[in-house]
Scaffold this active site. Sequence first.
Site, PDB file in Angstrom:
ATOM      1  N   GLU A   6       0.859  -1.183   0.000  1.00  0.00           N
ATOM      2  CA  GLU A   6       0.000   0.000   0.000  1.00  0.00           C
ATOM      3  C   GLU A   6       0.891   1.229   0.000  1.00  0.00           C
ATOM      4  O   GLU A   6       1.659   1.454   0.931  1.00  0.00           O
ATOM      5  CB  GLU A   6      -0.904   0.018   1.236  1.00  0.00           C
ATOM      6  CG  GLU A   6      -2.040  -0.991   1.173  1.00  0.00           C
ATOM      7  CD  GLU A   6      -2.955  -0.923   2.383  1.00  0.00           C
ATOM      8  OE1 GLU A   6      -3.835  -1.786   2.491  1.00  0.00           O
ATOM      9  OE2 GLU A   6      -2.784  -0.015   3.229  1.00  0.00           O
TER      10      GLU A   6
ATOM     11  N   ASP B 275      -6.516   9.594   9.971  1.00  0.00           N
ATOM     12  CA  ASP B 275      -5.230   9.058  10.380  1.00  0.00           C
ATOM     13  C   ASP B 275      -4.750   9.625  11.704  1.00  0.00           C
ATOM     14  O   ASP B 275      -4.990  10.787  12.022  1.00  0.00           O
ATOM     15  CB  ASP B 275      -4.174   9.339   9.299  1.00  0.00           C
ATOM     16  CG  ASP B 275      -4.363   8.430   8.099  1.00  0.00           C
ATOM     17  OD1 ASP B 275      -4.347   7.204   8.303  1.00  0.00           O
ATOM     18  OD2 ASP B 275      -4.549   8.932   6.982  1.00  0.00           O
TER      19      ASP B 275
END
Lengths: 406, 279
Positions: free
Chosen positions: B50, B61
């Site tokens: 990723e 995040d």
Amino acid sequence: MNQSPNLNSFRGGPDEDGRFGIYGGRFVAETLMPLILELQEKWDEAKDDPEFQKELASLGAHYIGRPSPLYFAERLTEHLGGAKIYFKREELNHTGSHKINNCIGQILLAKRMGKTRIIAETGAGQHGVASATVAARFGLPCVVYMGATDVERQAPNVFRMKLLGAEVKPVTAGHGTLKDAMNEALRDWVTNVEDTYYLIGTAAGPHPYPEMVRDFQAVIGREAREQILEAEGRLPDVVIAAVGGGSNAIGIFHPFLDDKDVRIVGVEAGGKGLDGEEHCASITAGSPGVLHGNRTYLLQDGDGQIKEGHSISAGLDYPGIGPEHSWLNDVGRAEYVPIMDHEALEAFQLLTRIEGIIPALEPAHALAEVIKRAPKMGKDEIILMNLSGRGDKDIFTVGKILGMEL
Amino acid sequence: MTARMDRRFADLAAEGRPALVTYFMGGDPDYASSLAIMKALPKAGSDVIELGMPFSDPMADGPAIQLAGQRALRAGQTLAKTLQMARDFRLEDADTPIVLMGYYNPIYIYGVERFLNDALEAGIDGLIVVDLPPEMDDELCVPAVARGINFIRLATPTTDAKRLPRVLENTSGFVYYVSMNGITGSALPDPSLIGAAVLRIKEHTTLPVCVGFGVKTAEHARAIGASADGVVVGSAIVNQIASSLTANGTVTEATVAGVEALVRSLASGVRSAKLAAAE
């Protein structure tokens, strides 16, 4: 889907997906989707529930102090020598700004949804104070995210929030302003989805927030429309309000959108000028993009990274704008103009001296536009301005700039 | 569907072990070091990569990935450079699937059509775009899938039975089960709950289900891997990179080596999960 079943109306949006033209929508992480859908369902129920509306109206009258007065600013009108100037006195509301209108509405909804914890973001601190206030009134714990820069420049509001029992969490990411506070509030919400209600302070974010916040703030325009008809027997020629996220502006604009002879003017923070980076004029100097759950005009670079912006007014210091404003701009129903820091400061001082009203720096931007326009208009014409907040919180900022000892 | 992704999961199924999916931020701490990290990942045992696309406002995040994105942006990373990184990687690795992960705005500004063309040409196999839920599928998901790029969706503990079919509708490649509510880099939840959640998802799809959020060690990877088709590790790798940098955030000799050692250890975890599952 089209904007509205009634194509002749500017007031029918958003569509069922939360879109105003290409703007708005639901650009959020999957974790938040079930919550946002639940919120929408509960909001749809509540807005048609007479009991909910009754409680909202009762708290509006007895807790907020509604209706707020419509005030003819006689001395300012004389001074400028043109159009008659009226202020919608939202700064007289409980907690000192229009923000409380939305907070009362949303906390009633939070209660209805069985949520037990309130989070909010704040820039100038007005929304933080209003959130802390309603949380105290309804006995719920409240966490307010506030950029570290704003914590410093809005110290009186930080103290008020703490007195009201809220926990103020300074956010140091980025430039430590409203954008960063909103990121952090979203992170909190993603983490505490079960019990937490996110009380967004402006008419932005994922659907249904832009619509819901607008509907709670539209009481401003509904009252003002009736009041001006009573005072003058006709509608104003121009309605002017300052726009950061744009909740006070959409609140006063919305009831006038279908009055085609009423010009609608939103005032963005021009900061230190549009040539450089130090402004917050999302519509005038930005471009459409996706941030904080909606598509709207944003300040961004060529790679789609969001810029920080600058304004003397913490409440306007946001690199985006509510999606309905973006749409109103594109379809040409409203115009958006920038006002620079120094113009807002001059307006702030003028109003203080001439009408005995200390405005917040946010509506001082709207006022600066009034000062530009009124002298060019006829004495039989009318300007209605939303005086959305009082300036007590800004005296330290202004004092510092003017070199006064406090 | 890109053949590369399906082939990789088919091979792993035949091998009888879960995939190790590794996340890192493109351009952190600089382009050259980040490319070196990317090249090191499959060699250390990563099965799927990723590649993070930095964004100024990463709302889902935690601090580790926020800071990684800031380091990358400060070093001049852009979406165009992230695509170039994939191109550079493909010069020497034609088999490891690459999934781009990030937020929508940089893609929107780059232009969806142009982005999909360039991503295909750069050898990208899948996309994870955090702020595009199924309700927004017309924006990117539908055109991506039409071009044969996988659109990998996140399912979370808040994704209930009613919503799951909607989430899975246009998903391809694999399903990324985020094993807790919250931001990236939070603590690891109970593995038994994860197993139940994976089974629940598998009732609705034949796609591999990879589990992420909170995996830091080989032991975590083994425990999670026993009940999933793949284990995603992100913050631990990003933290490993951060801890290797100088005070000014510049690369050291320990940067690439540290990631290699961590991934090798995690890879041993997923490889032992095969045995755990067979027990």
